[in-house]
Enzyme design. Structure first.
Site, PDB file in Angstrom:
ATOM      1  N   SER A  44      17.626  43.460  32.494  1.00 22.05           N
ATOM      2  CA  SER A  44      18.921  43.475  33.184  1.00 22.05           C
ATOM      3  C   SER A  44      18.941  42.474  34.334  1.00 22.05           C
ATOM      4  O   SER A  44      20.017  41.993  34.717  1.00 22.05           O
ATOM      5  CB  SER A  44      19.252  44.881  33.694  1.00 22.05           C
ATOM      6  OG  SER A  44      18.219  45.384  34.523  1.00 22.05           O
ATOM      7  N   HIS A  51      -0.061  39.217  44.102  1.00 23.50           N
ATOM      8  CA  HIS A  51       0.130  38.317  45.240  1.00 23.50           C
ATOM      9  C   HIS A  51      -0.969  37.268  45.309  1.00 23.50           C
ATOM     10  O   HIS A  51      -0.940  36.392  46.165  1.00 23.50           O
ATOM     11  CB  HIS A  51       0.183  39.115  46.546  1.00 23.50           C
ATOM     12  CG  HIS A  51       1.451  39.866  46.737  1.00 23.50           C
ATOM     13  ND1 HIS A  51       1.666  40.759  47.765  1.00 23.50           N
ATOM     14  CD2 HIS A  51       2.605  39.868  46.018  1.00 23.50           C
ATOM     15  CE1 HIS A  51       2.882  41.273  47.682  1.00 23.50           C
ATOM     16  NE2 HIS A  51       3.473  40.743  46.623  1.00 23.50           N
ATOM     17  N   HIS A  87      10.430  42.872  39.338  1.00 24.74           N
ATOM     18  CA  HIS A  87      11.761  43.188  39.873  1.00 24.74           C
ATOM     19  C   HIS A  87      12.655  43.784  38.798  1.00 24.74           C
ATOM     20  O   HIS A  87      13.490  44.639  39.090  1.00 24.74           O
ATOM     21  CB  HIS A  87      12.406  41.933  40.464  1.00 24.74           C
ATOM     22  CG  HIS A  87      11.931  41.615  41.847  1.00 24.74           C
ATOM     23  ND1 HIS A  87      12.790  41.368  42.904  1.00 24.74           N
ATOM     24  CD2 HIS A  87      10.680  41.515  42.366  1.00 24.74           C
ATOM     25  CE1 HIS A  87      12.090  41.134  43.998  1.00 24.74           C
ATOM     26  NE2 HIS A  87      10.808  41.207  43.696  1.00 24.74           N
ATOM     27  N   VAL A  94      14.033  48.239  38.891  1.00 14.63           N
ATOM     28  CA  VAL A  94      15.430  48.556  39.198  1.00 14.63           C
ATOM     29  C   VAL A  94      16.063  49.444  38.126  1.00 14.63           C
ATOM     30  O   VAL A  94      16.394  50.602  38.376  1.00 14.63           O
ATOM     31  CB  VAL A  94      16.252  47.269  39.406  1.00 14.63           C
ATOM     32  CG1 VAL A  94      17.729  47.593  39.617  1.00 14.63           C
ATOM     33  CG2 VAL A  94      15.726  46.516  40.626  1.00 14.63           C
ATOM     34  N   ASN A 149      16.872  39.986  45.607  1.00 18.55           N
ATOM     35  CA  ASN A 149      16.546  39.191  44.420  1.00 18.55           C
ATOM     36  C   ASN A 149      16.889  37.715  44.561  1.00 18.55           C
ATOM     37  O   ASN A 149      16.562  36.917  43.680  1.00 18.55           O
ATOM     38  CB  ASN A 149      17.276  39.748  43.186  1.00 18.55           C
ATOM     39  CG  ASN A 149      16.568  40.946  42.584  1.00 18.55           C
ATOM     40  OD1 ASN A 149      15.358  41.110  42.722  1.00 18.55           O
ATOM     41  ND2 ASN A 149      17.320  41.802  41.910  1.00 18.55           N
ATOM     42  N   ASP A 186      -6.978  35.858  40.640  1.00 21.33           N
ATOM     43  CA  ASP A 186      -8.327  36.410  40.785  1.00 21.33           C
ATOM     44  C   ASP A 186      -8.311  37.544  41.800  1.00 21.33           C
ATOM     45  O   ASP A 186      -7.248  37.983  42.242  1.00 21.33           O
ATOM     46  CB  ASP A 186      -9.317  35.312  41.199  1.00 21.33           C
ATOM     47  CG  ASP A 186      -8.881  34.577  42.476  1.00 21.33           C
ATOM     48  OD1 ASP A 186      -8.044  35.130  43.228  1.00 21.33           O
ATOM     49  OD2 ASP A 186      -9.371  33.464  42.723  1.00 21.33           O
ATOM     50  N   ARG A 197       6.837  37.839  39.088  1.00 17.70           N
ATOM     51  CA  ARG A 197       7.689  38.561  40.041  1.00 17.70           C
ATOM     52  C   ARG A 197       8.973  39.026  39.368  1.00 17.70           C
ATOM     53  O   ARG A 197       9.494  40.111  39.660  1.00 17.70           O
ATOM     54  CB  ARG A 197       7.995  37.640  41.226  1.00 17.70           C
ATOM     55  CG  ARG A 197       8.663  38.338  42.404  1.00 17.70           C
ATOM     56  CD  ARG A 197       8.430  37.570  43.686  1.00 17.70           C
ATOM     57  NE  ARG A 197       9.158  38.179  44.784  1.00 17.70           N
ATOM     58  CZ  ARG A 197      10.252  37.643  45.346  1.00 17.70           C
ATOM     59  NH1 ARG A 197      10.732  36.498  44.901  1.00 17.70           N
ATOM     60  NH2 ARG A 197      10.863  38.233  46.344  1.00 17.70           N
TER      61      ARG A 197
END
Length: 334
Positions: A81, A200, A71, A75, A98, A262, A67
């Site tokens: 960063s 996810h 993110h 950005v 965030n 998976d 993740r």
């Protein structure tokens, strides 16, 4: 015929356009799979070992690192960063979108950076941005996903601001048009977006991100549960996320194989078990449904598409050559 002056101006314009194309191509070519073959030939094994050690300490390492990479790239581009800290709480990581990034993702990169820099050949030669990209691939593999080549050669950015995050990350209630528009702005297709959503498979979320789907969904009609949500699953979610639940409570994005990377995520969508509106819309919207069905029926198709999408994501807004820097400390500019 035009005047000599106009001809010269036209020729100059053509040369300028060609120069811009060459510059763009050169920047692209600076990312390569063997970028550190001379300066730090064992960078991949060093990062992998550090990530393995962190993963043995906590499973959260995997979804948190994955993740964090997403993110970061969405950005300001993939320039690490998101790793930068600010003494006055004004960095990317301080933006509300965030704040839910798990500390284990940051710690994974910091530990991998330390491992790389302990090698005298590699010290201060590998960017935090590249380490994050490598660590992301490694956590995918550690949780059962397929390995893929990681392009390297990124430099670290020096700028990180809370304001730059605004409207740059997809929200749980996005529809397909909003998702496609946001991903397209980074050169990613609808298929790329659907493949990247497969992350996810090992993610987790706080109840507040989806409570609107199981409580008071439509006050006008009196419907409390989102009709696109599997009712039995919705009732299970209510047990895990009662009203006014502790905001720190997290639930798995994938209710079937939450610790395995998976294609079960797509099978869940077919059954109405996408946690977010932005997940379930991939199946309920006919424009994207066929790709979901393809990934659900073929792990190979999903793995291939995910690897291709991650490679494209890893090129977004990169700094190369003399741009940016190689941070000595991933949390602050040199």
């Amino acid at each position: 015929m035009g005047s000599p002056r106009s001809s010269i101006l036209a020729l100059s314009a053509i040369v300028l356009v060609l120069a811009l194309f060459v510059a763009a191509a050169t920047a692209q070519s600076k990312l390569s799979n063997d970028f550190y073959k001379n300066s730090c030939p064992n960078v991949e094994s060093l990062v992998r070992s550090a990530v393995n050690n962190k993963f043995r300490q906590t499973f959260v390492t995997a979804p948190a690192t994955l993740r964090l990479f997403f993110h970061d790239c969405f950005v300001r581009g993939c320039d690490a960063s998101v790793m930068l800290s600010s003494p006055n709480g004004n960095a990317e990581k301080d933006h509300p979108d965030n704040l839910s990034l798990a500390g284990d993702g940051f710690d994974t990169v910091i530990k991998a950076k330390a491992a790389v820099d302990r090698d005298s050949r590699c010290r201060n030669k590998v960017s935090c941005a590249d380490i994050l990209a490598l660590a992301t691939r490694d956590v995918v593999v550690l949780t059962g996903g397929q390995s893929y080549k990681v392009e390297l050669g990124r430099r670290d950015g020096r700028i990180s601001s809370k304001s730059s995050v605004q409207n740059q990350l997809p929200h749980p209630n996005f529809n397909l048009n909003q998702l496609n528009s946001m991903f397209a702005s980074h050169g990613l297709t609808q298929k790329d977006m659907i493949a990247l959503s497969g992350a996810h498979s090992i993610g987790f979320s706080h109840c507040s991100k989806m409570s609107n789907r199981i409580y008071n969904f439509s006050p006008k009609t009196g419907r409390t549960i989102d009709p696109t949500l599997n009712r039995n699953y919705a009732l299970q979610l209510r047990q895990m996320c009662p009203r006014n639940v502790d905001p720190r409570i997290a639930i798995n994005m994938d209710p079937t194989t939450p610790r395995t990377f998976d294609n079960a995520y797509y099978k869940n969508l077919q059954q109405g078990k996408g946690l977010f509106t932005s997940d379930q819309i991939l199946f309920t919207d006919n424009r994207s449904k066929s790709v979901v069905n393809s990934f659900a029926s073929s792990p190979a198709a999903f793995n291939k598409a995910f690897a291709e999408a991650m490679t494209k994501l890893g090129r977004v807004g990169v700094l190369t050559g003399k741009q940016g820097e190689i941070r000595k400390d991933c949390t602050r500019p040199n």
